[in-house]
Design a protein around this motif. Structure first.
Motif, short mmCIF file in Angstrom:
data_model
loop_
_atom_site.label_atom_id
_atom_site.label_comp_id
_atom_site.label_asym_id
_atom_site.label_seq_id
_atom_site.Cartn_x
_atom_site.Cartn_y
_atom_site.Cartn_z
N GLU A 26 5.10 17.60 -35.08
CA GLU A 26 5.12 15.94 -35.09
C GLU A 26 6.72 16.09 -35.76
O GLU A 26 7.51 16.24 -36.90
CB GLU A 26 4.18 15.96 -36.57
CG GLU A 26 4.36 15.15 -37.44
CD GLU A 26 3.14 14.48 -38.08
OE1 GLU A 26 2.47 13.12 -38.41
OE2 GLU A 26 3.36 15.27 -39.21
N PHE A 27 7.51 14.90 -35.36
CA PHE A 27 8.23 14.32 -35.96
C PHE A 27 8.46 13.26 -37.53
O PHE A 27 7.62 11.97 -37.01
CB PHE A 27 9.63 14.01 -34.76
CG PHE A 27 9.09 14.29 -33.79
CD1 PHE A 27 8.71 15.44 -33.26
CD2 PHE A 27 10.62 14.49 -32.77
CE1 PHE A 27 9.77 16.82 -32.05
CE2 PHE A 27 11.12 15.07 -31.96
CZ PHE A 27 9.74 16.16 -31.37
N LEU A 60 15.95 19.64 -28.18
CA LEU A 60 15.93 18.19 -28.60
C LEU A 60 14.69 17.82 -27.92
O LEU A 60 13.42 17.65 -27.71
CB LEU A 60 16.78 16.95 -28.73
CG LEU A 60 17.50 17.10 -30.33
CD1 LEU A 60 18.41 16.17 -30.57
CD2 LEU A 60 16.47 16.99 -31.48
N ARG A 61 14.98 18.60 -26.22
CA ARG A 61 13.82 17.97 -25.41
C ARG A 61 12.72 18.78 -25.35
O ARG A 61 11.98 18.86 -25.00
CB ARG A 61 14.77 18.22 -23.87
CG ARG A 61 14.18 17.53 -22.83
CD ARG A 61 14.80 17.70 -21.32
NE ARG A 61 13.78 17.93 -20.13
CZ ARG A 61 14.52 17.87 -18.84
NH1 ARG A 61 15.61 17.77 -18.64
NH2 ARG A 61 13.86 17.46 -17.84
N ARG A 65 6.13 18.36 -28.85
CA ARG A 65 5.42 17.15 -29.81
C ARG A 65 4.22 16.31 -28.88
O ARG A 65 3.68 16.09 -28.87
CB ARG A 65 6.43 15.94 -30.09
CG ARG A 65 6.10 15.29 -31.09
CD ARG A 65 6.26 13.85 -31.20
NE ARG A 65 7.43 13.49 -30.09
CZ ARG A 65 8.49 12.37 -30.32
NH1 ARG A 65 8.80 12.17 -31.11
NH2 ARG A 65 9.57 11.92 -29.43
N ALA A 66 4.94 16.39 -27.78
CA ALA A 66 3.77 15.64 -26.34
C ALA A 66 2.29 16.05 -26.86
O ALA A 66 1.37 16.08 -26.27
CB ALA A 66 4.84 15.23 -24.87
N VAL A 104 10.85 18.02 -38.13
CA VAL A 104 9.38 18.79 -37.15
C VAL A 104 8.59 19.71 -38.18
O VAL A 104 9.45 20.54 -38.80
CB VAL A 104 10.34 18.93 -36.40
CG1 VAL A 104 9.26 19.06 -35.36
CG2 VAL A 104 11.89 17.99 -35.86
N ARG A 109 10.35 17.70 -27.79
CA ARG A 109 9.65 16.21 -27.45
C ARG A 109 8.52 16.89 -26.93
O ARG A 109 7.63 16.87 -27.26
CB ARG A 109 11.00 15.66 -26.95
CG ARG A 109 11.85 14.60 -27.77
CD ARG A 109 12.64 13.84 -27.13
NE ARG A 109 12.93 14.06 -25.55
CZ ARG A 109 14.61 14.22 -25.69
NH1 ARG A 109 15.03 14.09 -27.40
NH2 ARG A 109 14.96 14.85 -24.98
N GLU A 110 9.05 17.88 -26.09
CA GLU A 110 7.82 18.34 -25.22
C GLU A 110 6.85 19.58 -25.47
O GLU A 110 5.21 18.51 -25.63
CB GLU A 110 8.13 19.45 -24.01
CG GLU A 110 7.10 20.20 -23.36
CD GLU A 110 8.14 21.35 -22.13
OE1 GLU A 110 7.54 22.19 -22.12
OE2 GLU A 110 9.15 21.15 -21.46
N HIS A 132 15.25 24.36 -21.09
CA HIS A 132 14.52 23.17 -22.65
C HIS A 132 12.74 23.79 -22.12
O HIS A 132 12.52 24.10 -23.35
CB HIS A 132 14.21 22.01 -21.84
CG HIS A 132 14.00 21.55 -20.81
ND1 HIS A 132 14.18 21.48 -19.65
CD2 HIS A 132 12.45 20.71 -20.67
CE1 HIS A 132 13.07 21.42 -18.72
NE2 HIS A 132 12.27 21.07 -19.14
N ASN A 158 21.16 18.90 -27.42
CA ASN A 158 20.00 18.09 -26.51
C ASN A 158 19.04 18.99 -26.25
O ASN A 158 17.83 17.96 -25.52
CB ASN A 158 21.17 17.57 -25.80
CG ASN A 158 21.49 16.09 -27.22
OD1 ASN A 158 21.07 15.24 -27.39
ND2 ASN A 158 22.83 15.90 -26.18
#
Length: 115
Positions: free
Chosen positions: A67-68, A54-55, A61-62, A74, A58-59, A14, A51
């Motif tokens: 932006e989701f 996706l991880r 995005r953080a 995305v 998300r990283e 990831h 998956n």
């Protein structure tokens, strides 16, 4: 968007995927405001599990790069700041050195020796 992973890299997949996407954004392959391909398509391109992608997303995005949006996918918000990433890695290096009993001055000396 051309993405690939280094099979010899020991980092988690990831993290490698996040780096590959981050690089693509930094290189202008995907501009701010544009949507990324679906996670499943990215997973196929990277030859990893969706998956895991996706991880990675998300990283990012953080970090404020993505932006989701429900139903819209995305979207890239901005290009990464290379200095910010390096500063984060430096903080991690200093924390790791401290866990082993080294001081920041020790790390500075190692850097000077490496030049």
């Amino acid at each position: 968007m051309l993405l690939s992973l280094d099979l010899h890299d020991q980092r988690p997949l990831h993290e490698q995927a996040a780096d590959a996407i981050r690089r693509a954004i930094a290189d202008g392959e995907v501009e701010p405001g544009e949507r990324l391909p679906p996670a499943r398509d990215l997973a196929v391109a990277l030859e990893i599990n969706a998956n895991t992608v996706l991880r990675a997303l998300r990283e990012l995005r953080a970090e404020g790069l993505l932006e989701f949006r429900r139903g819209r996918g995305v979207t890239v918000l901005r290009r990464p700041d290379p200095k910010a990433g390096l500063r984060q890695k430096l903080r991690e290096l200093l924390a790791e050195a401290e866990r082993h009993g080294y001081r920041p001055d020790d790390v500075i000396e190692w850097i000077k020796e490496a030049e």
